[in-house]
Design an enzyme around this catalytic site. Structure first.
Site, PDB file in Angstrom:
ATOM      1  N   ASP A  14      -0.178   5.195   0.835  1.00  0.00           N
ATOM      2  CA  ASP A  14      -0.460   6.142   1.915  1.00  0.00           C
ATOM      3  C   ASP A  14      -0.617   5.416   3.242  1.00  0.00           C
ATOM      4  OD1 ASP A  14      -0.575   8.339   0.137  1.00  0.00           O
ATOM      5  OD2 ASP A  14      -2.636   7.834  -0.394  1.00  0.00           O
TER       6      ASP A  14
ATOM      7  N   ASP B 128       0.867  -1.166   0.000  1.00  0.00           N
ATOM      8  CA  ASP B 128       0.000   0.000   0.000  1.00  0.00           C
ATOM      9  C   ASP B 128       0.916   1.232   0.000  1.00  0.00           C
ATOM     10  OD1 ASP B 128      -2.447   1.522   0.398  1.00  0.00           O
ATOM     11  OD2 ASP B 128      -1.728   1.820   2.449  1.00  0.00           O
TER      12      ASP B 128
END
EC number: 3.1.3.18
Length: 222
Positions: free
Chosen positions: A11, A9
């Site tokens: 953020d 991922d």
């Protein structure tokens, strides 16, 4: 089987991007004549894509959804303008991210990004952070028909890299990351320093309090 490939991922996992997301969201609110929100409030709206963030930020309501009203579309366009001008004004990689990613890459592991962030932000942000060249597959929130927590983005990344679910690890900070990994049948590592509320996170295969702990955990899997 041993882990051969990783999906990360973006953020809240690789980069602390809340300051610049909040700045752009508040700028969009200011353009609409609305008052400014606290950064922590905007942080709670992150994780389900930019449209969702804008709907929540403009309404100052976690329950708000993006329905494509004229006002929401205008706010989204304003947000885009502000955010693209300042992707890395205050956004930084978390400690240990750059060195660990480079070590994984140099060791021959295959790396992917699987994020709900739109491609128009993902690609320039990775470039500005200096890590874009480390990933052979980048799946953004608008790359496919479905995004996390659906399994499709992870399945796509596995197919592109030619690895099985047993050889693949998702690393993220949110419920969406864990649910997507479970749906795709792969292992998942939860990073507790990110934006996800640990009390609402389903069980992961491992919880990392720092990104550099990934290497030591990996050594136990061989």
């Amino acid at each position: 089987m041993s882990i051969r490939a990783f999906a990360f991922d973006l953020d809240g996992t690789l980069a602390d991007s809340i300051p610049d997301l909040a700045h752009a969201a508040n700028a969009a609110r200011r353009d609409a004549g609305l008052t400014q929100l606290e950064e922590t409030q905007i942080e709670s709206y992150v994780g389900d894509g930019t449209e969702s963030l804008i709907a929540r930020a403009m309404a100052a309501d976690m329950a708000a959804s993006f329905t494509g009203t004229a006002g929401q579309k205008e706010a989204l366009a304003r947000f885009d303008q502000h955010y693209l001008k300042g992707l890395t004004l205050r956004t930084t990689l978390y400690p240990g991210v750059s060195s660990t990613l480079k070590e994984l890459h140099d060791c021959g592991y295959r790396l992917a990004i699987v994020t709900n962030k739109p491609e128009r932000f993902t690609l320039p942000l990775l470039k500005e952070l200096g890590i874009g060249d480390l990933f052979e597959v980048i799946v953004s929130g608008d790359s496919l028909a479905n995004r996390k927590p659906n399994a499709e983005p992870l399945q796509y990344a596995m197919e592109k890299m030619g690895v099985s679910a047993d050889e693949f690890l998702m690393v993220g900070d949110s419920k969406n990351d864990i649910l997507a990994a479970r749906a795709a049948g792969c292992k998942v590592a939860f990073v507790s320093y990110g934006y996800g509320d640990a009390k609402t996170i389903p069980n992961a295969d491992v919880t990392l309090t720092g990104f550099d702990e990934l290497m030591s955990w990996l050594d136990t899997q061989d």
